[in-house]
Scaffold this motif. Structure first.
Motif, PDB file in Angstrom:
ATOM      1  N   GLY A 128      79.290  14.053  32.691  1.00 44.94           N
ATOM      2  CA  GLY A 128      80.016  14.713  32.169  1.00 44.94           C
ATOM      3  C   GLY A 128      78.966  16.968  32.684  1.00 44.94           C
ATOM      4  O   GLY A 128      80.091  17.322  32.981  1.00 44.94           O
ATOM      5  N   ILE A 131      80.852  16.926  36.271  1.00 45.27           N
ATOM      6  CA  ILE A 131      82.222  17.621  36.050  1.00 45.27           C
ATOM      7  C   ILE A 131      82.441  18.407  35.664  1.00 45.27           C
ATOM      8  O   ILE A 131      83.094  19.883  36.123  1.00 45.27           O
ATOM      9  N   VAL A 132      81.621  18.676  34.177  1.00 45.97           N
ATOM     10  CA  VAL A 132      81.641  21.123  34.085  1.00 45.97           C
ATOM     11  C   VAL A 132      81.355  21.650  35.400  1.00 45.97           C
ATOM     12  O   VAL A 132      81.824  22.524  35.505  1.00 45.97           O
TER      13      VAL A 132
END
Length: 192
Positions: A128, A131-132
């Motif tokens: 996650g 992706i950020v």
């Protein structure tokens, strides 16, 4: 992290946009080239981070040595070239503006050391977080292009960045490396 590792790119972008001299097509070449070059850096960093996921968890904090060593190298180069003895060798035809591949190649060559900073951070960020980071970095490329275009019209700002960026970069790289090493508990420092 993006700002610090790409502070020198703002000067290069200002130079490229200055060569584009307000011609939309030439300015588009700068933006596309910047995205291609940075995209290659980002892809290599993500691949490196995924490959680093194959390492034992206890080895990951030691990846902080990469930005630490790069920071020391950048500090050494800043000291060594403190009298302006270094030439970027950035020459393009001012009549036509910079080409897409020229901008991409300069971006990749200039930002190749960013991979050594991004891989350890991306490795510890998880899926996650990765992706950020990628999303924010791609948005920041657009912001950087806008800033470079603005700086092209303000030579004093570009000169200041050129003058002090070489000092800020090593300090931050060394800081990032130390944070990764300390927070990861490398060398028995702190397993916070």
């Amino acid at each position: 992290m993006f700002v610090v590792t790409n502070i020198d790119d703002i000067v290069l972008l200002a130079i490229f946009f200055g060569q584009a001299a307000g011609r939309r097509r030439a300015e588009a070449h700068v933006v596309i080239g910047q995205y291609l070059g940075f995209g290659a850096i980002l892809a290599a960093s993500i691949i490196g981070a995924l490959g680093a996921g194959l390492l034992p968890e206890s080895a990951i904090p030691y990846l902080g040595l990469l930005p630490l060593l790069l920071g020391i190298r950048a500090a050494w180069n800043a000291w060594r070239y403190r009298n302006g003895a270094e030439d970027n060798g950035n020459q393009t035809d001012p009549g036509s503006g910079p080409g897409i591949l020229t901008v991409a190649a300069v971006t990749l060559a200039n930002g190749g050391d960013n991979i050594g900073v991004y891989v350890p951070v991306f490795t510890t960020a998880g899926g996650g977080g990765l992706i950020v980071f990628a999303t924010v970095f791609l948005i920041m490329v657009a912001v950087w292009c806008l800033a470079g275009r603005l700086f092209a019209s303000y030579p004093l700002v570009a000169k200041a960045l050129s003058r002090w960026g070489h000092i800020v970069l090593p300090v931050v790289l060394i800081g990032i490396g130390l944070v990764i090493l300390i927070e990861g508990g490398a060398f028995g420092l702190c397993s916070c």
